[in-house]
Design an enzyme around this catalytic site. Structure first.
Site, PDB file in Angstrom:
ATOM      1  N   ASN A 134       0.964  -1.355  -0.019  1.00 42.06           N
ATOM      2  CA  ASN A 134       0.084   0.177  -0.100  1.00 42.06           C
ATOM      3  C   ASN A 134       0.695   1.506   0.169  1.00 42.06           C
ATOM      4  O   ASN A 134       0.665   2.282  -0.733  1.00 42.06           O
ATOM      5  CB  ASN A 134      -1.045   0.049   1.208  1.00 42.06           C
ATOM      6  CG  ASN A 134      -2.201  -0.816   0.816  1.00 42.06           C
ATOM      7  OD1 ASN A 134      -2.584  -1.332  -0.160  1.00 42.06           O
ATOM      8  ND2 ASN A 134      -2.988  -0.973   1.924  1.00 42.06           N
ATOM      9  N   ALA A 156      -2.580  11.270 -12.339  1.00 46.00           N
ATOM     10  CA  ALA A 156      -2.566  12.327 -11.288  1.00 46.00           C
ATOM     11  C   ALA A 156      -4.057  12.619 -10.994  1.00 46.00           C
ATOM     12  O   ALA A 156      -4.910  12.263 -11.812  1.00 46.00           O
ATOM     13  CB  ALA A 156      -1.939  13.556 -11.997  1.00 46.00           C
ATOM     14  N   CYS A 161      -7.814   2.288   3.158  1.00 48.97           N
ATOM     15  CA  CYS A 161      -6.497   1.817   3.259  1.00 48.97           C
ATOM     16  C   CYS A 161      -5.341   2.476   3.307  1.00 48.97           C
ATOM     17  O   CYS A 161      -4.614   2.672   4.275  1.00 48.97           O
ATOM     18  CB  CYS A 161      -6.372   0.671   2.315  1.00 48.97           C
ATOM     19  SG  CYS A 161      -7.602  -0.911   2.678  1.00 48.97           S
TER      20      CYS A 161
HETATM   21  N1  LIG Z   1     -11.542  -2.515   2.470  1.00 47.44           N
HETATM   22  C1  LIG Z   1     -10.662  -3.082   1.889  1.00 47.44           C
HETATM   23  O1  LIG Z   1     -10.527  -2.642   0.531  1.00 47.44           O
HETATM   24  C2  LIG Z   1      -9.277  -3.547   2.477  1.00 47.44           C
HETATM   25  C3  LIG Z   1      -8.354  -4.387   1.612  1.00 47.44           C
HETATM   26  C4  LIG Z   1      -7.381  -5.018   2.299  1.00 47.44           C
HETATM   27  C5  LIG Z   1      -7.264  -5.179   3.810  1.00 47.44           C
HETATM   28  N2  LIG Z   1      -8.213  -4.520   4.536  1.00 47.44           N
HETATM   29  C6  LIG Z   1      -7.940  -4.602   5.883  1.00 47.44           C
HETATM   30  O2  LIG Z   1      -9.194  -5.511   6.588  1.00 47.44           O
HETATM   31  C7  LIG Z   1      -9.620  -5.121   7.511  1.00 47.44           C
HETATM   32  C8  LIG Z   1     -11.092  -5.004   7.703  1.00 47.44           C
HETATM   33  O3  LIG Z   1     -11.485  -3.855   6.739  1.00 47.44           O
HETATM   34  P1  LIG Z   1     -12.778  -3.345   5.978  1.00 47.44           P
HETATM   35  O4  LIG Z   1     -12.719  -2.508   5.129  1.00 47.44           O
HETATM   36  O5  LIG Z   1     -13.493  -4.830   5.958  1.00 47.44           O
HETATM   37  O6  LIG Z   1     -13.675  -3.044   7.418  1.00 47.44           O
HETATM   38  P2  LIG Z   1     -15.183  -2.926   7.698  1.00 47.44           P
HETATM   39  O7  LIG Z   1     -15.050  -1.966   8.737  1.00 47.44           O
HETATM   40  O8  LIG Z   1     -15.904  -2.792   6.458  1.00 47.44           O
HETATM   41  O9  LIG Z   1     -15.478  -4.364   8.483  1.00 47.44           O
HETATM   42  C9  LIG Z   1     -15.176  -4.836   9.707  1.00 47.44           C
HETATM   43  C10 LIG Z   1     -16.330  -5.334  10.468  1.00 47.44           C
HETATM   44  O10 LIG Z   1     -15.831  -6.113  11.757  1.00 47.44           O
HETATM   45  C11 LIG Z   1     -16.664  -6.280  12.787  1.00 47.44           C
HETATM   46  N3  LIG Z   1     -16.138  -6.326  13.943  1.00 47.44           N
HETATM   47  C12 LIG Z   1     -15.663  -5.553  14.631  1.00 47.44           C
HETATM   48  N4  LIG Z   1     -15.223  -6.296  15.809  1.00 47.44           N
HETATM   49  C13 LIG Z   1     -15.631  -7.279  15.800  1.00 47.44           C
HETATM   50  C14 LIG Z   1     -15.500  -8.707  16.663  1.00 47.44           C
HETATM   51  N5  LIG Z   1     -14.916  -8.676  17.811  1.00 47.44           N
HETATM   52  N6  LIG Z   1     -16.269  -9.702  16.234  1.00 47.44           N
HETATM   53  C15 LIG Z   1     -16.884  -9.858  15.161  1.00 47.44           C
HETATM   54  N7  LIG Z   1     -16.858  -8.671  14.265  1.00 47.44           N
HETATM   55  C16 LIG Z   1     -16.181  -7.646  14.567  1.00 47.44           C
HETATM   56  C17 LIG Z   1     -17.445  -4.727  12.535  1.00 47.44           C
HETATM   57  O11 LIG Z   1     -18.574  -4.772  12.884  1.00 47.44           O
HETATM   58  C18 LIG Z   1     -17.405  -4.612  10.866  1.00 47.44           C
HETATM   59  O12 LIG Z   1     -18.425  -5.072  10.462  1.00 47.44           O
HETATM   60  C19 LIG Z   1      -8.733  -3.680   7.840  1.00 47.44           C
HETATM   61  O13 LIG Z   1      -7.826  -3.957   8.604  1.00 47.44           O
HETATM   62  C20 LIG Z   1      -8.298  -3.159   6.493  1.00 47.44           C
HETATM   63  O14 LIG Z   1      -7.350  -2.505   6.728  1.00 47.44           O
HETATM   64  C21 LIG Z   1      -9.211  -3.753   3.786  1.00 47.44           C
END
Ligand SMILES: NC(=O)c1ccc[n+]([C@@H]2O[C@H](COP(=O)([O-])OP(=O)(O)OC[C@H]3O[C@@H](n4cnc5c(N)ncnc54)[C@H](O)[C@@H]3O)[C@@H](O)[C@H]2O)c1
Length: 442
Positions: A214, A258, A266
């Protein structure tokens, strides 16, 4: 295989649905009952092309289930994916409270061998913390069930998430437990049938690989944005420069556009978190600090152009905005450049009529009802009576609009284009005052 996915957001839901699509028995857990209700009613809580069909197909086939019941989720999967959020803490570091809460739940309730997979983006050293949290919970109840912790960062792109997951460029697995590696190989084998794309490495390197990827992508964007500002001043055209350098295979054409800055859930947080991780070990990340500063500046470039044209008192001025999501094909507005621009325009007294093909509900959720924001139902509706149009997200529907109709709706034929969608020469010919990024306007 029996898989549980903890966290049913963008990453968790895509992971769960795609693993079910390959025949696995998947249970997705979330603490948010609203999300689970929506999913159990056959809907999906996010906008992600193609995901609804995969979810529906696998729910119908009985391979994909949703729950808020932690006990059931821990009992279900031999493999337990942790895909919860890791938002930035006040100091920029990744907030690990959700990851560690999920780990503790697993440790508190597990009774047999589990492979606990960190899929969330987490700083180097997190697997050790997850391992310690699970071990602590096991020790509290004198349980000697075995477990392994694996780092398996996710590289999917919102807007193409299903495609990315089903046909990955690579699957990075950081692990030191042979049994866990075998299970991960078996789980991912159907996704890499024509040639093995799984890269197995040590856990810390896997954790760092996600941030490095990233950070590199964010660097390319900030680099091009900085060059664009220079090109404008030097009488050059960043689009031609882009083609000129992109043809070098060492540079490549991807991620060289650009624009008005990167956003999303992220890049901003991961660049910040990597800088912060480095500080903890007394390492200055000079390039990444500049990447971040350049991006903050870039999010204001379009507004600066508005001010250059209309002055900094925008009371009584009304603008149209096309695009609110941080990029096309998603409704995600986390750290979106549109938000920086809206705040700046409102601060100077302007009102805005905005349209986005997917992010209207999200915008309403963030801003609620306010007098200086009108949310309209189509791109042309935004233009009526506006003093100029700002283009913030490069949705396809904005690429070839009817310029004549647009002119008849706007007060002035003025476009500030944060995504360089049109040709300046053609726009001049059509009688527009057109202000793109890094290109000549006069
Ligand atoms: N969104 C992307 O494009 C992307 C891509 C690669 C990696 N990531 C990484 O993946 C991770 C998740 O990102 P996201 O965009 O899916 O987040 P998000 O906020 O869409 O989803 C996270 C979910 O986890 C749930 N949650 C929190 N604590 C919990 C628990 N203890 N038990 C069960 N559920 C719980 C929340 O309610 C939420 O629905 C992050 O670390 C992010 O950096 C995201």
């Amino acid at each position: 295989m029996k898989v549980s996915v903890v966290g049913t957001g963008y990453v968790g839901l895509v992971t769960g649905a795609c693993l079910a699509e390959m025949g696995n028995d998947v249970l997705c857990l979330d603490v948010d009952p609203r999300k689970i209700d929506i999913l159990q009613c056959g809907d999906i809580p996010i906008h992600e092309p193609g995901l609804d069909a995969v979810v529906a197909r696998n729910v119908k086939a009985g391979r994909l289930h949703f729950t808020t019941d932690v006990e059931r989720a821990v009992a279900h999967g031999t493999i337990q994916f942790i895909a919860v959020g890791t938002p930035p803490d006040e100091d920029g570091s990744a907030d690990l409270q959700y990851v560690l809460a999920a780990a503790r739940n697993i440790g508190r309730l597990m009774t047999d061998y589990k492979v606990i997979v960190d899929k969330s983006t987490v700083p180097v050293g997190t697997a050790d913390k997850v391992r310690a949290a699970v071990a602590d919970e096991l020790a509290r109840r004198d349980c000697d069930a075995r477990f392994a912790v694996v780092s398996n960062p996710e590289f999917l792109k919102e807007g193409a998430a299903v495609e990315d997951f089903m046909r990955p460029d690579r699957i990075v697995v950081g692990a030191d437990d042979e049994q866990a590696i075998l299970l991960m190989r078996a789980l991912y084998a159907p996704f890499t049938r024509n040639h093995d794309r799984m890269i197995v490495m040590d856990v810390r390197s896997a954790e760092l690989t996600k941030y490095a990827a990233n950070a590199m992508l964010a660097t390319r964007i900030s680099f091009m944005n900085e060059l664009a500002l220079l090109a404008e001043k030097l009488g050059a055209d960043i689009e031609q420069v882009r083609v000129g350098i992109g043809s070098d295979p060492r540079i490549g054409t991807h991620f060289l556009y650009a624009g008005c800055g990167y956003g999303g859930s992220c890049f901003p947080k991961d660049v910040k978190a990597l800088i912060r991780t480095a500080q903890d070990v007394e390492q200055d990340m000079l390039v990444l600090q500049a990447v971040e500063a350049a991006n903050d500046r870039q999010k204001m470039v379009l507004v600066d152009k508005v001010v250059a044209r209309f002055g900094d008192d925008l009371a009584g001025k009304h603008f149209a905005m096309w695009g609110l999501a941080f990029k096309p094909n998603t409704d995600d507005m986390r750290e979106a450049p549109s938000r920086t621009m809206l705040d700046a325009l409102w601060r100077m007294g302007a009102t805005v009529a905005a349209y986005d093909p997917a992010a209207m509900d999200e915008t309403r959720r963030i801003y609620g009802e306010r007098a200086d924001l009108q949310l309209v139902s189509g791109p042309m509706d935004a233009l009526k009576g506006a003093d100029a149009l700002l283009i913030v997200t490069e949705w396809k529907v904005f690429r070839s609009p009817n310029f004549e109709t647009m002119k008849s709706l706007l007060n002035h034929p003025v476009i500030f284009d944060g995504r360089n969608l049109y040709e300046p020469a053609q726009m001049r010919e059509l009688g527009w005052a057109y202000f793109p990024i890094g290109r000549q306007t006069a």
